[in-house]
Design a protein around this motif. Structure first.
Motif, PDB file in Angstrom:
ATOM      1  N   ILE B 121       0.829  -1.202   0.000  1.00  0.00           N
ATOM      2  CA  ILE B 121       0.000   0.000   0.000  1.00  0.00           C
ATOM      3  C   ILE B 121       0.861   1.249   0.000  1.00  0.00           C
ATOM      4  O   ILE B 121       0.616   2.200  -0.730  1.00  0.00           O
ATOM      5  N   GLU B 123       3.966   1.501  -0.946  1.00  0.00           N
ATOM      6  CA  GLU B 123       4.865   1.585  -2.095  1.00  0.00           C
ATOM      7  C   GLU B 123       4.145   1.929  -3.381  1.00  0.00           C
ATOM      8  O   GLU B 123       4.657   2.628  -4.238  1.00  0.00           O
ATOM      9  N   ASN B 124       2.942   1.357  -3.502  1.00  0.00           N
ATOM     10  CA  ASN B 124       2.266   1.390  -4.793  1.00  0.00           C
ATOM     11  C   ASN B 124       0.922   2.098  -4.649  1.00  0.00           C
ATOM     12  O   ASN B 124      -0.070   1.519  -4.202  1.00  0.00           O
ATOM     13  N   ALA B 125       0.890   3.357  -5.076  1.00  0.00           N
ATOM     14  CA  ALA B 125      -0.308   4.175  -4.858  1.00  0.00           C
ATOM     15  C   ALA B 125      -1.503   3.660  -5.653  1.00  0.00           C
ATOM     16  O   ALA B 125      -2.639   3.785  -5.222  1.00  0.00           O
TER      17      ALA B 125
END
Lengths: 230, 230
Positions: B121, B123-125
């Motif tokens: 969550i 790291e990766n929007a």
DNA sequence: CGCGAGCTTGACGTTGTTCAACTAGAGTGG
DNA sequence: CCACTCTAGTTGAACAACGTCAAGCTCGCG
């Protein structure tokens, strides 16, 4: 470490502020894409089913968030100042308000353009993480209220609301309630007459002291117990 | 563009898969940090109040998600295969399961280490954005069920569940229900006896055809109507 | 002064639960 | 193969909890 939901279930009061996670530039971006609006007591802040062009930040005031349905509405939560309203509207492409909100008292809100908000989520994962926390907090609160309204009897529900108001809204044992008996009934999902009768019972039994709209919690422990057992 | 919540409220069936947004590397990261587990019918998949060390993905089966409380539980939703369970647990630092889940039928789940999930969550929007959508979808469903259980009468609730099962779980008008009358009662928040009486009414009136655990929806429109008016 | 909204009270009806009894089928052990 | 038991399902009757209805009351305001 509390794993039950028997208490203080109606008020949603977030401990998280997602905006802290924004960069300076992002803060400016938000500033450029929001407007401030004042709502008078009783006015509709957002309307279920209409286009949600914005996320609502309640800067000052008190509002109810509710599902509209005749013959009677279902109040999902009451929201004190400092909270976001309309977050679930960013769900899927539709951007429709899933509920209505109305001001209990004169209130000041900020409307943040919804695509601005969405962009922030996609750009800033920490912000998104905060939003997720806010949503989850909200879920917990709804679960509590869900339980309360489905499994508690009248006295339990009224006790619950009273404690909730004292603990979370007014933060004191003596308060002047800006709601009518009718609004209290809507809040507890019961008839106005029943609200009155239960309040009278509590008053007669010395659990509270009530004159008109002034309430004073006299026996906190007993009310808690009533709230627990339903 | 539907703005009401009167129907098909009990089953949560997500249209979103957050995992599609992961990079190849992130997919591998998940693979390394998950385990597969089988649960037999009736077994507890997660326990309210215990540490949530993982997020649960229901690969195959059917489960109920519920709040535990004596004398009776509150079923929040039923979850068919393909859905996540335990997402609200990532709320705040605690990582406690906010609800319990149990298998209605033999089920296969994947347990994803919770810090892995949290890291994704942060790291990766885009992944986070999907998670937000899943949460919101879930919220919508809960609101519907909330309304159903608080504002509909017995017949409305049973009609609702039957339609829900037909539409969302079995996807046919004739199905064999793996639930006891008692479990149906829990699901509709009513007594076992009342479930039986209402089902009998529907059967006698020709709205359904019921023999034991086999159900056939005969008059869909009438059931819908009953579900709507409560 | 009178009007209307909110508040209060008692009588009554409805809804749904609880309790107790009975039935049917599915193991289980002799 | 037959008691025996256990659980799920079913039914009817009694009861409790709440809502509804009707009436009267109070208080602020035009």
């Amino acid at each position: 470490m509390n794993s039950n939901y028997t208490n203080t279930c109606t008020v949603y009061d977030s401990r998280f502020s997602c905006f802290e996670e924004l960069t300076e530039e992002q803060v400016k971006f938000v500033e450029r894409n929001k407007v401030k609006v004042l709502f008078k007591k009783g006015e509709t802040i957002c309307k279920q089913g209409s286009f949600a062009s914005h996320i609502i930040y309640l800067r000052e005031g008190l509002a109810k968030v509710y599902l509209e349905h005749s013959p009677r509405n279902l109040v999902l939560k009451i929201s004190p100042s400092g909270n976001l309203i309309g977050l679930p509207s960013i769900y899927d492409g539709n951007n429709i308000f899933l509920y209505s909100a109305a001001a209990y008292v004169d209130s000041e809100v900020e409307l943040i353009e919804i695509n601005t908000f969405k962009q922030l989520i996609r750009e800033n994962a920490k912000f998104a993480y905060r939003v997720i926390n806010v949503l989850n907090e909200n879920t917990v609160q709804i679960y509590g209220r869900f339980f309360c309204l489905t499994n508690k009897q009248l006295h339990g529900r009224v006790a619950d609301i009273l404690l909730c108001l004292a603990n979370r809204i007014f933060k004191t044992n003596e308060f002047n309630l800006p709601l009518t008996r009718n609004e209290l009934a809507e809040l507890t999902n019961m008839s106005t007459e029943s609200v009155i009768r239960v309040l009278k019972d509590f008053n007669d039994d010395g659990l509270i002291e009530m004159t008109g709209k002034t309430f004073k919690i006299k026996n906190y422990d007993m009310l808690s117990k009533i709230s627990e057992v339903g």
